[in-house]
Design an enzyme around this catalytic site. Structure first.
Site, mmCIF file in Angstrom:
data_model
loop_
_atom_site.group_PDB
_atom_site.id
_atom_site.type_symbol
_atom_site.label_atom_id
_atom_site.label_comp_id
_atom_site.label_asym_id
_atom_site.label_seq_id
_atom_site.Cartn_x
_atom_site.Cartn_y
_atom_site.Cartn_z
ATOM 1 N N THR A 139 -2.182 -0.884 1.047
ATOM 2 C CA THR A 139 -2.869 -2.089 0.618
ATOM 3 C C THR A 139 -2.779 -2.145 -0.900
ATOM 4 O O THR A 139 -3.000 -1.131 -1.576
ATOM 5 C CB THR A 139 -4.318 -2.164 1.142
ATOM 6 O OG1 THR A 139 -4.894 -3.403 0.708
ATOM 7 C CG2 THR A 139 -5.195 -1.017 0.687
ATOM 8 N N GLU A 140 -2.365 -3.318 -1.434
ATOM 9 C CA GLU A 140 -1.939 -3.344 -2.835
ATOM 10 C C GLU A 140 -3.081 -3.146 -3.825
ATOM 11 O O GLU A 140 -2.837 -2.911 -4.995
ATOM 12 C CB GLU A 140 -1.168 -4.627 -3.148
ATOM 13 C CG GLU A 140 -1.925 -5.923 -2.977
ATOM 14 C CD GLU A 140 -1.555 -6.612 -1.672
ATOM 15 O OE1 GLU A 140 -1.309 -5.898 -0.681
ATOM 16 O OE2 GLU A 140 -1.518 -7.855 -1.655
ATOM 17 N N ASN A 141 -4.323 -3.248 -3.353
ATOM 18 C CA ASN A 141 -5.403 -2.941 -4.272
ATOM 19 C C ASN A 141 -5.581 -1.438 -4.484
ATOM 20 O O ASN A 141 -6.451 -1.030 -5.242
ATOM 21 C CB ASN A 141 -6.719 -3.616 -3.838
ATOM 22 C CG ASN A 141 -7.072 -3.357 -2.398
ATOM 23 O OD1 ASN A 141 -6.217 -3.410 -1.518
ATOM 24 N ND2 ASN A 141 -8.322 -3.057 -2.140
ATOM 25 N N SER A 197 0.135 1.105 -7.780
ATOM 26 C CA SER A 197 0.302 0.443 -6.492
ATOM 27 C C SER A 197 1.473 -0.537 -6.526
ATOM 28 O O SER A 197 2.249 -0.638 -5.566
ATOM 29 C CB SER A 197 -0.990 -0.298 -6.131
ATOM 30 O OG SER A 197 -0.880 -0.847 -4.846
#
Lengths: 223, 230
Positions: free
Chosen positions: B63-65, B105
């Site tokens: 998840t890019e966060n 990320s």
């Protein structure tokens, strides 16, 4: 070592000047330095450029700062959310400027500012609206877009725990923009849930070394 | 990035059934995710794919966060405001999870370390251009998030969408009319009506659901090809 431990968030944001560029950590509300933003609303600085992934949720925090007309310009990747009605209204009324930046480019431009990089080429956004007017270069058969650093006058971030050297540890996905923003501003202010004595943090687990941090303030989370 | 290595498999027309439901589409995408892949599922419909990955698929969700090995959505007792996904939904962590900051990320993404991302789309062109972030309407508040980074960063980009708008307009098009997210970046398009492989030669139909190839080709204004059984 010159980290100021502040008594409250108002002391922590004292001196922020009109027209400053303020980096604000957080992704949605995770890692959002809500108490520092509320203190900034009270502090009164205006004409601000705010750099943050989102442009406020609901009516508090960044949304309150926007609503009071303190923000001249937002630099962010994802202003539109289900509860971003304050930003949406100001934007449609032409009362706030928007620089829209792809999320990874936003993070990397901040990283570049902190790392002393003059500019960098990235393939993200090549051939899209967000690259219009930017220099491009073919590198290894791929179009890259020239991107410049984003440097803040002030960064407001949130972490889990600090020691009195300013070393920070984060918790889970609340880490998000904190570590890069901490490197990218002249004055860096961290709100944390707990300030511990020097030696109480495992040095192997420190994510943001205290060299980047100027002020810390402990904010006890609402029960 | 297209994947020029494999020639497409022969066309299969599933004519004993109607179009795929949303969950059937998600299951269809899940079937094409190799064991052990690092995968990012975009916000919205693509998140359904997670429900259809078989136990033991060994797929690691990004998840890019700032997390790898993300678990399912958090239930009531598990909700932690510090643990959310890219859609800002509370999630859980699986054993072996790792957290990292935003620049890391997106370096993971841009640097080509993710095997697959699955994204929704407004339009995909036959050349693999993707439009999924902005309608370009004058009063729209534009928001891009990580869409452009994902589109150009993952080794393979899968799009999951309905093939036609509610008004019946095709979303696989000769040229995107909406603002682009990425140029020539889509490898596969999974829709309710057909699955397409996008390559240097354009769009190849891999399978259809409830419609014969010829009818599909007639409804779409895009040059299509098919691989026949030999």
């Amino acid at each position: 070592m010159n980290v100021m431990t502040c008594g409250d968030p108002d002391e922590a944001v004292a001196g922020i000047e009109d027209g400053s560029t303020v980096l604000v950590g957080g992704f949605g509300t995770a890692g959002m330095p809500a108490d520092l933003i509320e203190a900034l609303v009270r502090q009164g600085a205006t004409g601000l450029t705010v750099v943050s992934n989102n442009a406020g949720n609901g009516d508090t925090g960044l949304a309150a700062l926007l609503d009071k007309g303190r923000v001249r310009r937002m630099v962010c990747s994802f202003p539109r959310q289900s509860d971003s009605w304050v930003f949406d209204r100001l934007y449609r009324e032409g009362r706030v400027e928007l620089e829209l930046v792809p999320q990874g480019t936003l993070a990397e431009r901040l990283r570049a500012a902190g790392a002393g990089i003059g500019a960098f080429y990235s393939p993200t956004g090549a051939g899209t609206l967000l690259a219009e007017g930017k220099e491009t270069r073919e590198i290894a058969g791929r179009t890259h877009v020239l991107e410049y650093p984003i440097k803040g006058d002030v960064a407001l971030i949130s972490a889990h725990r600090a020691d009195r050297m300013g070393n920070l540890v984060y918790r889970r996905t609340a880490r998000n923009f904190g570590p890069v923003m901490a490197t990218a501003a002249t004055t860096v202010v961290a709100q944390v849930r707990e300030i511990v004595d020097i030696g109480a943090l495992d040095p192997e687990a420190v994510v943001t070394p205290g060299i980047y941090i100027d002020r810390v303030v402990q904010v006890v989370p609402a029960a | 990035m297209t994947n020029p290595t494999s020639s497409p498999p022969p066309l299969v027309e599933h004519l004993d059934r109607g179009p795929l439901t949303e969950h059937e589409m998600a299951a269809r995408v899940a079937r094409d995710i190799p064991h052990g892949s690092y995968v990012n599922l975009g916000i919205g419909r693509p998140t359904l794919v997670a429900d259809h990955l078989p136990d033991g698929a060994g797929v690691v969700l990004h998840t890019e966060n700032g997390m790898l090995n993300m678990g399912p959505a958090a239930q009531d007792g598990q909700i932690d405001p510090d643990l959310i996904n890219a859609g800002k939904i509370p999630v859980t962590e699986l054993p072996g999870a790792a957290y990292f900051h935003h620049a890391d990320s997106f370096a993971m993404m841009r640097g080509g370390h993710l095997d697959i991302c699955v994204l929704g789309a407004f339009q995909v062109s036959a050349a693999g251009d993707l439009a999924n972030w902005h309608t370009g309407a004058p009063d729209a508040v534009p928001a891009v998030g990580g869409a452009m980074d994902l589109a150009i960063g993952a080794k393979r980009v899968f799009v999951m969408m309905t093939l036609f708008t509610k008004q019946g307009a095709p979303k696989l098009v000769p040229e995107c009319t909406y603002p682009l997210t990425g140029v020539g970046c889509v490898d596969r398009v999974y829709t309710d009506v057909a699955t397409f492989q996008i390559g240097p030669g354009g769009a190849t139909v891999l399978e259809t659901f409830g419609i014969p190839y010829d009818d599909l080709a007639h409804r779409l204004g895009v040059a299509l090809s098919r691989q026949d059984w030999t």
